[in-house]
Design an enzyme around this catalytic site. Structure first.
Site, short mmCIF file in Angstrom:
data_model
loop_
_atom_site.label_atom_id
_atom_site.label_comp_id
_atom_site.label_asym_id
_atom_site.label_seq_id
_atom_site.Cartn_x
_atom_site.Cartn_y
_atom_site.Cartn_z
CD GLU A 1 49.26 70.39 35.07
OE1 GLU A 1 50.27 69.88 34.55
OE2 GLU A 1 48.17 69.71 35.05
CB CYS B 1 45.03 66.87 35.40
SG CYS B 1 46.66 66.36 35.35
#
Ligand code: FAD
Length: 950
Positions: A710, A744
């Site tokens: 990720e 993120c």
């Protein structure tokens, strides 16, 4: 909005409405009640009703004439559409007039005089006054606050000209003020600022109101503002005692739906008696019930701060009213309600003595009820709460009122419903009705999974234990793992594998649930550690622990779901054909089963920005599926990881099944990935590091090793010209700047429609200036430092590169408390999305203006190659949905911020340069940690197939 958007908005909204019948307060004949500016005569009433019907007709006709949303329509249709939009706006203005007395205070006073005369003429009321309210959203910026301050001052001045200087203050009109309009950070954690900056503003208004001989009421707002509002209230009462002892017009509104309301009433009376000050206080039931329920669920609070049964609110209202009447020596009570049952109970309770209280209603609501009350000769005073403001400021207020009118439980709604009989309408709240209880915030996921518990830092009493824990918090220094340690660890991990794999899944899940319980019990020291080592703010630290707990409980359940052995083929559940099929599915004479099984020793590499949540999520997903884990936390946050690992071991996970190996990514991380025998790697971090890991794995001999990665994002937020600027500003400030932009999911690019760009950018600029960049140890800090000096140096260089291709828009002030390595929130304007070159992992926003087709914009966003989060702000639902469907992005958020994905509700992870998937906290995550096995047994091997003969 621009014209095209206005048409699309009108088409979208009108497409959903039914306009045969109005939703607003219905009069005797089921139609909108009449209001008259100058003349309350029958003629005008009929005229207004005709206008109301006309607006319904206009809306339903408009619906038919508008082109499709974002439609490509002919010129004639478009010209027609423009006229329709004009008519729609007019129809909405008529609706607004139902609830708003005037666009300016002067107009409102004039119209109010007409209304008062009309009401008095009908008889039965001793007096009718107004309490004016200046419409608007809460202040986001200091400029907003100044504007509201000026409008309150102007209103009081205008009222002063009109007020009777000799009359008791209660016989004059008054003003209701919202403290959230007077300060952009009217929050309990900012009470120092509130007392220093907001209190003087409130006091200035009080002085002015006293001089004008009008009353001033502080409106009641959200529950989390109650304590800070009381600090202001107490201070003002103390000052009135010394500076304005003759003035008895000050007061506050109290919400009976709050479980603390009775104590609040008692407190207010005690303060008034202590200072020998007479007050005018309003009792309401409360206007934000739905918001309070949502907030409590989002924060995972132990209980709701408001009642959850309507009749409990009604009973509490009467209990509070009784307490207020008992304080008549210092309190002039103002009972605000449209409910005939509540009014009857109040009058009964007060008896014949009716001069020490008044009743109140909202302009545009409850006129029928009060007309009847007048006719019955109640001999009571009435005050009407009368909003004043321009149509553009109407929205939030109108939505509240339409909610109130539309809610099934609402008295005015039931009154308008002919099918509701008198018995039901006036049933006593003391008659206990059995109603389904609302689940507690901890129960919202049903009996299978408990929601994590949160903290409300708006309550002062909750804060101290956290601050104390921080004072005593030590961050342990961990030794770095050597190359030999890594090899040893792998040997132990592989040796531990078989026993852990063969431990029943329910037992492994049980261990995860115990870790969740331990983390919940140790929430306070864990949060302190997160603040100290990762420099997170307190709310972020709480969210961090909660997310870890949610991962644990969610994966514990998921493992027991996905690791169950199945017989194949699996029936197609919705197929009627299958359910009526008399035979066993599949080839006769054999059985086929399918199951998941653990792979072996996994390497889990996690980042510093979620040092507990992502670390725990990765580790527990691998463990619960029967794998062993070699966990390498970020080198900046090893102590948090160690604390988590200690809890896993305490909860019964064998030491060798979970081992922590601390050190740099380039050495320890790369070393772990390169070890022979690695069954899989789960990684969260930069795209570059993920690529290095993928290359490392690809170059290894032996089996091909799976990688779950990720990574980052160039996340955009798209704002069209129909979006609500305040909502956009809140979302941008939270998504781009909170957590110092070190998520993120953070918004990196704001794409704002050119028609609203200047307004939106100005509001974001002003709201950003209100952020406090400081030391996260302080609860009032909004933005802490970057994680370390290296990050700060890199970001500094990126900002310099950005400046070469972008125009600076604003940079927030760096507070005196700012820590080293802090970066002030800042924004830059770029000419096009082509100018976005790299992810800047800091509170740095790039803004681009757009126009034309939203489809073309979405194509450009997709072309960036990342696909993690996307925000869409539009009031055109169909447009927002169409853009979301086009987006090649893992997590799309409409009309909200883009951060804080909730486990199990918003599984998190993207595509393209943003990662491999599957999404963390989602239904497909655990199977990726597993091998898949089938087993086929020939049941006819002995020579016959008995099943077939049955
Ligand atoms: P009812 O229909 O009898 O009561 C409706 C109320 O019940 C809802 O508003 C809600 O609070 C409550 N309720 C609904 N469902 C449930 C449930 N399941 N469980 C528990 N409670 C439930 N509101 C503010 O918040 N702050 C203010 O400062 C304020 N000022 C006002 C001033 C005036 C003059 C007036 C008339 C109203 C003001 N209001 C304020 C709005 C007020 O809260 C609502 O108008 C009021 O709640 C409506 O109550 P009612 O008795 O007319 O209607």
């Amino acid at each position: 909005p621009d014209v095209e958007t206005a048409m699309a908005l009108a088409a979208d909204q009108l497409g959903r409405g039914e306009f045969a019948q109005s939703v607003v307060d219905a009069g005797e004949d089921g139609h909108i009640e009449a209001h008259d500016l100058h003349d309350a005569g029958e003629h005008h009433v009929l005229q207004r009703r005709a206008m109301a019907r006309l607006s319904d007709a206009a809306l339903s006709l408009s619906k038919k004439m508008l082109p499709d949303v974002d439609g490509k329509s002919s010129l004639i249709t478009r010209l027609g559409a423009r006229t329709v939009v004009g008519a729609t706006v007019r129809a909405l203005q008529l609706l607004g007039r139902q609830f708003v007395l005037g666009q300016t205070i002067e107009e409102a006073i004039k119209r109010g005089d007409g209304d008062k005369a009309h009401a008095m003429k009908a008889g039965g009321l001793t007096q009718v006054c107004m309490s004016y309210d200046m419409l608007g959203e809460g202040a986001r910026t200091e400029e907003d606050a100044q504007r509201y301050m000026a409008s309150y001052q102007h209103a009081i001045a205008a009222m002063g000209k009109h007020a009777n200087a000799q009359a008791p203050v209660r016989a004059n009109d008054g003003i209701s003020i919202k403290l959230s309009a007077l300060h952009p950070r009217y929050e309990d954690v900012n009470s120092e600022r509130v007392m220093a900056e907001l209190l003087p503003r409130v006091w200035t208004l009080c002085e002015q109101a006293a001089a004008a001989n009008v009353s001033l009421t502080m409106d009641a707002e959200e529950v989390d503002r109650l304590e800070v509002s009381l600090r202001i209230f107490d201070a003002v009462v103390a000052r009135i005692a010394t500076d304005l002892p003759h003035w008895s017009g000050f007061g506050l509104a109290m919400q009976a739906y709050q479980t603390r309301a009775l104590e609040l009433v008692q407190h207010v009376i005690a303060v008034a008696r202590q200072h020998k000050v007479k007050l005018m206080c309003r009792l309401v039931k409360g206007a934000y019930w739905d918001t309070e329920i949502k907030r409590a669920q989002e924060l995972g609070l132990p209980c709701y701060p408001v009642f959850t049964h309507k009749h409990h609110t009604d009973i509490h209202y009467l209990a509070c009213a009784q307490a207020m009447l008992a304080g008549a020596d210092v309190l002039y009570s103002q009972f605000a309600t449209h409910n005939a049952g509540t009014i009857a109970a109040l009058l009964h309770m007060a008896g014949e003595q009716r001069s020490h209280f008044e009743l109140q209603r909202l302009h545009g609501m409850g006129e029928g009820v009060y007309r009847e009350l007048g006719k019955s000769g109640a001999n009571v005073a009435l005050r009407v709460y009368a909003p004043v403001g321009k149509h553009r400021d109407l929205l939030a207020y109108l939505v509240r009122r339409l909610l109130e009118n539309g809610a099934n439980s609402s008295f005015v709604h039931q009154l308008a419903d002919e099918s509701v009989g008198m018995d039901k309408l006036l049933s006593s709240p003391l008659h206990i009705t059995r109603a389904a209880a609302l689940p507690l915030p901890s129960e919202i996921y049903g009996p299978g999974r408990t929601n994590s518990v949160g903290v409300d830092f708006a309550e002062a009493a909750r804060r101290q234990p956290y601050l104390d824990a921080l004072a005593g918090c030590r961050v342990n220094v961990l030794p770095e793992a050597t190359a030999a340690d890594l090899v040893q660890a792998m040997v132990r991990s592989q040796a531990a594998f078989a026993v852990w794999r063969d431990t029943p899944v329910a037992q492994r899940a049980g261990a995860l649930n115990r870790v969740a319980d331990l983390m919940t019990q140790r929430m306070v020291p864990l949060c302190a550690l997160v603040v100290k080592e990762a420099h997170k703010t307190w709310p972020d630290a709480v969210a961090e622990v909660r997310e870890a707990v949610d991962f644990l409980r969610y994966y514990a359940n998921e493992a027991q779901r996905v690791m169950v052995e199945h017989t194949l083929p699996m029936p197609v559940s919705s197929s009627a054909a299958t359910s009526s099929w008399p035979h066993a599915l599949g080839i006769t004479g054999e059985t086929n089963t399918f199951r998941l099984g653990a792979k072996g020793a996994w390497v889990a590499i996690s980042p510093w920005n979620f040092p507990l949540a992502i670390f725990t999520g990765q580790v527990c997903a691998a463990l619960v599926t029967g794998n062993t884990v070699l966990a390498k936390p970020a080198e900046q946050t090893p102590a948090i990881a160690q604390a988590a690992v200690d809890l896993f071991h305490e909860a019964g996970v064998p030491k060798d099944a979970l081992q922590l190996l601390h050190g740099a990514g380039e050495t320890v991380g790369a070393g772990l990935v390169g070890l022979p025998g690695v069954a899989g790697v789960v990684f969260t971090g930069s795209t570059a590091a993920a690529r290095a890991i993928a290359n490392n794995l690809a170059s290894k001999a032996g089996p091909i090793v799976p990688l779950i990665a990720e990574t980052g994002g160039l996340n955009a937020m798209v704002v069209d010209s129909s979006a609500l600027p305040e909502q956009v500003s809140d979302a941008v400030v939270q998504s781009a700047f909170r957590s110092a932009g070190q998520r993120c999911s953070a918004t990196r690019i704001l794409c704002v429609h050119e028609a609203v760009a200047d307004t939106v950018i100005d509001m974001i600029r002003g709201a950003t200036q209100q952020l406090r960049v400081g030391n996260p140890a302080a609860l009032a800090t909004d933005v802490g430092p970057l994680i370390d000096a290296e990050a700060a140096a890199n970001i500094g260089a990126q900002i310099e590169r950005l400046k070469a291709r972008a125009k600076p828009l604003f940079t927030a002030d760096m507070g005196p408390q700012a820590m080293p390595n802090s970066v002030a929130p800042q924004a830059y304007e770029i000419a096009s999305l082509d100018d976005v070159k790299e992810e800047i992992f800091a509170p740095v926003l790039q803004v681009v203006r757009w126009s034309g087709s939203p489809t073309a914009l979405m194509q450009q966003i997709n072309a960036l190659g990342y696909g993690l989060t996307l925000g869409i702000h539009s009031r055109i639902d169909s447009r927002a949905q169409a853009m979301a469907a086009m987006a090649r992005v893992g997590n799309v958020y409409i009309n909200r911020n883009t951060i804080g994905a909730v486990v199990g509700l918003q599984p998190f992870g993207g595509e393209g340069l943003s990662g491999t998937g599957p999404k963390a906290g989602g239904p497909h995550y655990l199977p990726r940690f597993c091998n898949e096995y089938t087993l086929t047994t020939n049941t006819a091997a002995a020579g016959g197939n008995v099943a077939l003969f049955v």
